[in-house]
Design a protein around this motif. Structure first.
Motif, short mmCIF file in Angstrom:
data_model
loop_
_atom_site.label_atom_id
_atom_site.label_comp_id
_atom_site.label_asym_id
_atom_site.label_seq_id
_atom_site.Cartn_x
_atom_site.Cartn_y
_atom_site.Cartn_z
N UNK A 41 0.83 -1.20 0.00
CA UNK A 41 0.00 0.00 0.00
C UNK A 41 0.87 1.25 0.00
N UNK A 42 0.33 2.30 -0.62
CA UNK A 42 0.98 3.61 -0.60
C UNK A 42 0.07 4.55 0.18
N UNK A 43 0.63 5.21 1.20
CA UNK A 43 -0.14 6.13 2.04
C UNK A 43 0.35 7.56 1.80
N UNK A 44 -0.60 8.49 1.76
CA UNK A 44 -0.25 9.90 1.58
C UNK A 44 -1.27 10.81 2.23
N UNK A 45 -1.06 12.10 2.05
CA UNK A 45 -1.95 13.10 2.63
C UNK A 45 -2.41 14.06 1.54
N UNK A 48 -7.44 17.70 1.78
CA UNK A 48 -8.81 17.27 2.09
C UNK A 48 -8.83 16.12 3.09
N UNK A 49 -8.02 15.09 2.86
CA UNK A 49 -8.00 13.92 3.75
C UNK A 49 -6.76 13.07 3.45
N UNK A 50 -6.43 12.19 4.38
CA UNK A 50 -5.38 11.21 4.14
C UNK A 50 -5.92 10.15 3.18
N UNK A 51 -5.03 9.46 2.48
CA UNK A 51 -5.47 8.49 1.49
C UNK A 51 -4.54 7.28 1.44
N UNK A 52 -5.06 6.21 0.83
CA UNK A 52 -4.30 4.97 0.63
C UNK A 52 -4.59 4.42 -0.76
N UNK A 53 -3.53 3.96 -1.43
CA UNK A 53 -3.69 3.25 -2.70
C UNK A 53 -3.09 1.86 -2.52
N UNK A 156 8.71 -17.41 2.33
CA UNK A 156 9.50 -16.29 2.84
C UNK A 156 8.56 -15.09 2.93
N UNK A 157 8.55 -14.43 4.07
CA UNK A 157 7.72 -13.24 4.24
C UNK A 157 8.61 -12.03 4.46
N UNK A 158 8.31 -10.95 3.76
CA UNK A 158 9.02 -9.69 3.92
C UNK A 158 8.02 -8.63 4.36
N UNK A 159 8.32 -7.92 5.42
CA UNK A 159 7.44 -6.81 5.79
C UNK A 159 8.27 -5.62 6.27
N UNK A 160 7.84 -4.46 5.83
CA UNK A 160 8.55 -3.24 6.19
C UNK A 160 7.88 -2.04 5.56
N UNK A 161 8.57 -0.91 5.58
CA UNK A 161 8.03 0.30 4.98
C UNK A 161 9.16 1.21 4.52
N UNK A 162 8.81 2.14 3.67
CA UNK A 162 9.80 3.10 3.15
C UNK A 162 9.09 4.43 2.92
N UNK A 163 9.65 5.51 3.47
CA UNK A 163 9.08 6.85 3.33
C UNK A 163 9.98 7.70 2.43
N UNK A 164 9.36 8.43 1.53
CA UNK A 164 10.12 9.26 0.59
C UNK A 164 9.24 10.41 0.10
N UNK A 185 3.68 16.05 -0.45
CA UNK A 185 4.83 15.50 -1.18
C UNK A 185 5.28 14.15 -0.62
N UNK A 186 5.12 13.96 0.69
CA UNK A 186 5.66 12.75 1.32
C UNK A 186 4.72 11.55 1.18
N UNK A 187 5.30 10.40 0.83
CA UNK A 187 4.56 9.15 0.71
C UNK A 187 5.21 8.08 1.59
N UNK A 188 4.41 7.11 1.97
CA UNK A 188 4.91 5.97 2.73
C UNK A 188 4.42 4.68 2.08
N UNK A 189 5.36 3.81 1.72
CA UNK A 189 5.02 2.50 1.19
C UNK A 189 5.12 1.48 2.31
N UNK A 190 4.06 0.71 2.51
CA UNK A 190 4.08 -0.39 3.47
C UNK A 190 3.87 -1.70 2.71
N UNK A 191 4.66 -2.73 3.04
CA UNK A 191 4.53 -3.98 2.31
C UNK A 191 4.58 -5.18 3.25
N UNK A 192 3.74 -6.15 2.93
CA UNK A 192 3.75 -7.47 3.54
C UNK A 192 3.74 -8.45 2.38
#
Length: 196
Positions: A41-45, A48-53, A156-164, A185-192
């Protein structure tokens, strides 16, 4: 003094090198990403509101050697089809695809370059620090990506996040309603991610 060639010895050396190379290749197992069992998922602001894709189409693989006490990673590749990112709002999706230049750049890609460290956390879980090339909208940056790796029987499971920031990748934050709604401008990717 006349010297003689020893073709047998040379062939033995070549055979040994080939055997060692083959053994190292056989020890590394490749696991393939299970799209249905994985989530990214990609999270941003926005003003109007916060959002997720959510990425609906993902692929990738990891090559692991698990014979030692601590596993080693020889390759890790992840790919997301850019137009499979969905927010549930078609207008927002179209603005995102325009910003990501999906007509020319169909995917978002990560390719591992180097492993900085792999540290056991117990129970088959390892903290992994890597560097790799992340490509978004045709721009590639070398990033540090940290995640937890969990080893189970055949998975194998990978989980983490990256902000940019989008502007790091020359992506202009989308706007809507004639510029009255702006995206942060800032986004956060979260992955499982599940690979098997």
């Amino acid at each position: 003094m006349k010297t003689e060639n020893h073709p047998l010895k040379i062939s033995q050396i070549l055979s040994l090198i080939f055997t060692l190379f083959s053994a190292s290749v056989m020890l590394a197992q490749t696991y393939t990403l299970n799209n249905d069992a994985s989530k990214l998922s990609v999270f941003g602001t926005s003003s109007l509101h916060d959002w997720e894709m959510v990425a609906e189409q993902k692929s990738g693989s990891i090559s692991l050697n698990t014979t030692a006490e601590t596993p080693s990673i020889s390759a890790l590749n992840l790919k997301v089809v850019a137009e499979s990112l969905e927010s549930g709002k078609s207008g927002m999706d179209k603005n995102a695809y325009k910003a990501l230049k999906t007509d020319d750049h169909k995917s978002i890609d990560f390719k591992m370059v180097d492993i900085q460290s792999i540290t056991s956390k117990g129970n088959g879980v390892y903290a992994v620090k890597t560097t790799g090339n992340l490509t978004i909208a045709g721009t590639t940056k070398t990033i540090t990506l940290n995640f937890n790796l969990t080893l189970t029987d055949n998975k194998v499971k990978l989980n983490g996040n990256y902000t940019f920031k989008m502007t790091q990748f020359k992506v202009e934050p989308p706007t809507a309603m004639f510029g009255t709604i702006t995206t942060g401008d800032e986004l956060k990717i979260e992955f499982n991610i599940v690979l098997q």
